[in-house]
Design a protein around this motif. Structure first.
Motif, PDB file in Angstrom:
ATOM      1  N   ALA A  70       2.211   8.952   3.002  1.00 18.92           N
ATOM      2  CA  ALA A  70       1.768   7.621   2.777  1.00 18.92           C
ATOM      3  C   ALA A  70       1.846   6.542   3.930  1.00 18.92           C
ATOM      4  O   ALA A  70       0.839   5.764   4.459  1.00 18.92           O
ATOM      5  CB  ALA A  70       2.790   6.971   1.634  1.00 18.92           C
ATOM      6  N   CYS A  71       2.039   6.888   4.582  1.00 23.32           N
ATOM      7  CA  CYS A  71       2.910   5.881   6.083  1.00 23.32           C
ATOM      8  C   CYS A  71       1.634   6.873   6.903  1.00 23.32           C
ATOM      9  O   CYS A  71       1.072   5.572   7.624  1.00 23.32           O
ATOM     10  CB  CYS A  71       4.173   6.570   6.872  1.00 23.32           C
ATOM     11  SG  CYS A  71       5.319   5.304   5.880  1.00 23.32           S
ATOM     12  N   ARG A  72       1.624   7.566   6.906  1.00 24.32           N
ATOM     13  CA  ARG A  72       0.402   8.467   7.882  1.00 24.32           C
ATOM     14  C   ARG A  72      -1.397   7.810   7.749  1.00 24.32           C
ATOM     15  O   ARG A  72      -1.814   7.824   8.452  1.00 24.32           O
ATOM     16  CB  ARG A  72       0.636   9.815   8.158  1.00 24.32           C
ATOM     17  CG  ARG A  72      -0.717  10.547   9.425  1.00 24.32           C
ATOM     18  CD  ARG A  72      -0.729   9.692  10.434  1.00 24.32           C
ATOM     19  NE  ARG A  72      -1.127  10.855  11.097  1.00 24.32           N
ATOM     20  CZ  ARG A  72      -2.170   9.650  12.131  1.00 24.32           C
ATOM     21  NH1 ARG A  72      -1.207   8.757  13.194  1.00 24.32           N
ATOM     22  NH2 ARG A  72      -2.503  10.046  13.774  1.00 24.32           N
ATOM     23  N   ILE A  73      -1.192   7.686   6.252  1.00 25.49           N
ATOM     24  CA  ILE A  73      -2.787   7.779   5.457  1.00 25.49           C
ATOM     25  C   ILE A  73      -3.109   5.708   5.845  1.00 25.49           C
ATOM     26  O   ILE A  73      -3.889   5.251   6.558  1.00 25.49           O
ATOM     27  CB  ILE A  73      -2.488   7.197   3.892  1.00 25.49           C
ATOM     28  CG1 ILE A  73      -2.497   8.872   3.975  1.00 25.49           C
ATOM     29  CG2 ILE A  73      -4.036   6.696   3.117  1.00 25.49           C
ATOM     30  CD1 ILE A  73      -2.220   9.962   2.201  1.00 25.49           C
ATOM     31  N   ILE A  74      -1.607   5.259   5.620  1.00 23.19           N
ATOM     32  CA  ILE A  74      -2.104   3.955   5.993  1.00 23.19           C
ATOM     33  C   ILE A  74      -2.314   3.618   7.719  1.00 23.19           C
ATOM     34  O   ILE A  74      -3.738   2.467   8.170  1.00 23.19           O
ATOM     35  CB  ILE A  74      -0.592   3.147   5.761  1.00 23.19           C
ATOM     36  CG1 ILE A  74      -0.339   2.916   4.187  1.00 23.19           C
ATOM     37  CG2 ILE A  74      -0.346   1.457   5.861  1.00 23.19           C
ATOM     38  CD1 ILE A  74       0.928   3.401   3.901  1.00 23.19           C
ATOM     39  N   ARG A 103       1.032  -1.410   0.012  1.00 29.20           N
ATOM     40  CA  ARG A 103       0.052   0.069   0.206  1.00 29.20           C
ATOM     41  C   ARG A 103       0.590   1.266  -0.508  1.00 29.20           C
ATOM     42  O   ARG A 103       0.911   2.644  -0.713  1.00 29.20           O
ATOM     43  CB  ARG A 103      -1.176   0.042   1.625  1.00 29.20           C
ATOM     44  CG  ARG A 103      -1.851   1.109   1.170  1.00 29.20           C
ATOM     45  CD  ARG A 103      -3.079   1.589   0.744  1.00 29.20           C
ATOM     46  NE  ARG A 103      -4.151   2.163   0.684  1.00 29.20           N
ATOM     47  CZ  ARG A 103      -4.156   3.650  -0.637  1.00 29.20           C
ATOM     48  NH1 ARG A 103      -3.547   2.855  -1.628  1.00 29.20           N
ATOM     49  NH2 ARG A 103      -4.882   3.855  -0.041  1.00 29.20           N
ATOM     50  N   ALA A 104       1.944   1.064   0.288  1.00 28.71           N
ATOM     51  CA  ALA A 104       2.770   2.209   1.097  1.00 28.71           C
ATOM     52  C   ALA A 104       3.456   2.626  -1.033  1.00 28.71           C
ATOM     53  O   ALA A 104       3.711   3.707  -1.044  1.00 28.71           O
ATOM     54  CB  ALA A 104       3.943   1.666   1.621  1.00 28.71           C
ATOM     55  N   ARG A 105       3.836   1.571  -1.326  1.00 28.84           N
ATOM     56  CA  ARG A 105       4.185   1.755  -2.712  1.00 28.84           C
ATOM     57  C   ARG A 105       2.965   2.174  -3.276  1.00 28.84           C
ATOM     58  O   ARG A 105       3.478   2.813  -4.292  1.00 28.84           O
ATOM     59  CB  ARG A 105       4.779   0.525  -3.177  1.00 28.84           C
ATOM     60  CG  ARG A 105       5.402   0.309  -4.596  1.00 28.84           C
ATOM     61  CD  ARG A 105       6.065  -0.928  -5.092  1.00 28.84           C
ATOM     62  NE  ARG A 105       6.924  -0.473  -6.083  1.00 28.84           N
ATOM     63  CZ  ARG A 105       6.639  -1.425  -7.549  1.00 28.84           C
ATOM     64  NH1 ARG A 105       6.000  -2.275  -7.431  1.00 28.84           N
ATOM     65  NH2 ARG A 105       7.602  -0.762  -8.878  1.00 28.84           N
TER      66      ARG A 105
END
Length: 108
Positions: A81-85, A67-69
């Motif tokens: 991206a990490c915060r969204i995940i 998902r991060a990728r």
């Protein structure tokens, strides 16, 4: 004593079992080991360590990394991206708990 067949089967079904080396995880995801290390620095995933100190990743962690990728490939910065995940994961857990409580209340 080696684990029996039942214990081995449990590991196949366990999303949190650290079954993948860093190299294999990177190959599966089509990323570099450096990308996986950066996800650790960003506190998205914290791989377990083998007795020799090597990073080991679970299927759950590979899904988060994938998902991060996906988000990074769309132009989202790594930290964002990490915060969204993390928020997506928290929402999914809250929805799961809400569903569980609703079912429990309906059967009471």
């Amino acid at each position: 004593m080696a684990p029996g067949p039942a214990a081995s089967a449990d590991k196949f079904d366990d999303d949190d079992y650290p079954a993948y080396s860093m190299g294999r995880a990177a190959e599966i995801l089509g990323v570099t080991p450096a990308f996986l290390r950066s996800l650790g620095v960003a506190k998205l995933i914290e791989p377990q360590r083998s007795s020799g100190g090597h990073r080991r990743y679970s299927r759950y962690q590979l899904r988060l990394a994938a998902r991060a990728r996906e988000l990074v490939d769309q132009g989202v910065g790594l930290e964002s991206a990490c915060r969204i995940i993390i928020l997506e994961d928290q929402l999914a857990e809250a929805l799961r708990l809400n569903d569980e409580l609703t079912k429990r209340n309906e059967s009471a």
